[in-house]
Design an enzyme around this catalytic site. Structure first.
Site, PDB file in Angstrom:
ATOM      1  N   CYS A 177      76.966  -0.610 -12.631  1.00 58.57           N
ATOM      2  CA  CYS A 177      77.935   0.253 -11.939  1.00 58.57           C
ATOM      3  C   CYS A 177      79.075  -0.590 -11.363  1.00 58.57           C
ATOM      4  O   CYS A 177      80.243  -0.212 -11.432  1.00 58.57           O
ATOM      5  CB  CYS A 177      77.268   1.030 -10.802  1.00 58.57           C
ATOM      6  SG  CYS A 177      75.964   2.137 -11.335  1.00 58.57           S
TER       7      CYS A 177
ATOM      8  N   CYS B 162      73.447  -0.946  -8.058  1.00 55.93           N
ATOM      9  CA  CYS B 162      73.456  -0.912  -9.527  1.00 55.93           C
ATOM     10  C   CYS B 162      74.453  -1.928 -10.086  1.00 55.93           C
ATOM     11  O   CYS B 162      75.661  -1.761  -9.930  1.00 55.93           O
ATOM     12  CB  CYS B 162      73.802   0.511  -9.969  1.00 55.93           C
ATOM     13  SG  CYS B 162      74.252   0.679 -11.693  1.00 55.93           S
TER      14      CYS B 162
END
Length: 111
Positions: A37, A34
């Site tokens: 993230c 991600c």
């Protein structure tokens, strides 16, 4: 690699470290793949240092802990859940600025 004061949370220690904590806990649900993230991680590292002793910050890898992701209905990442007294006090979805996260943390500390 997370900062030293970031909790590495999993299904085995989540209840004790988060639900049983006397301090508010900001939990980052994330995954290696991600991009956002990875972008929010350094911000969380900074906040962990700045709020040390007031708020605990932890990370849950959703790929490794699908049970927790399912239990808390994590449908998109990054999703940050702010726990206070073992309950979800706030939900933050997506990449947020450090200032936005500080406002959420200050709000839960004031309440």
């Amino acid at each position: 690699m997370a900062a030293a004061n970031i909790l590495q949370l999993n299904e085995g220690n989540f209840s004790q470290q988060v639900l049983g904590s006397t301090q508010p806990v900001l939990v980052d649900f994330w995954a290696e793949w991600c991009g956002p993230c990875r972008m929010i991680a350094p911000v969380l590292d900074e906040l962990a240092g700045e709020y040390d002793g007031k708020v605990r910050i932890g990370k849950v890898n959703v790929d490794e802990n699908q049970g927790l992701a399912s239990e808390y209905r994590i449908t998109g990442i990054p999703t940050l859940l702010l726990f206070k007294g073992g309950q979800v006090a706030d939900t933050i979805v997506g990449l947020k600025s450090k200032k936005e996260l500080q406002q959420k943390l200050d709000s839960v500390l004031a309440g």
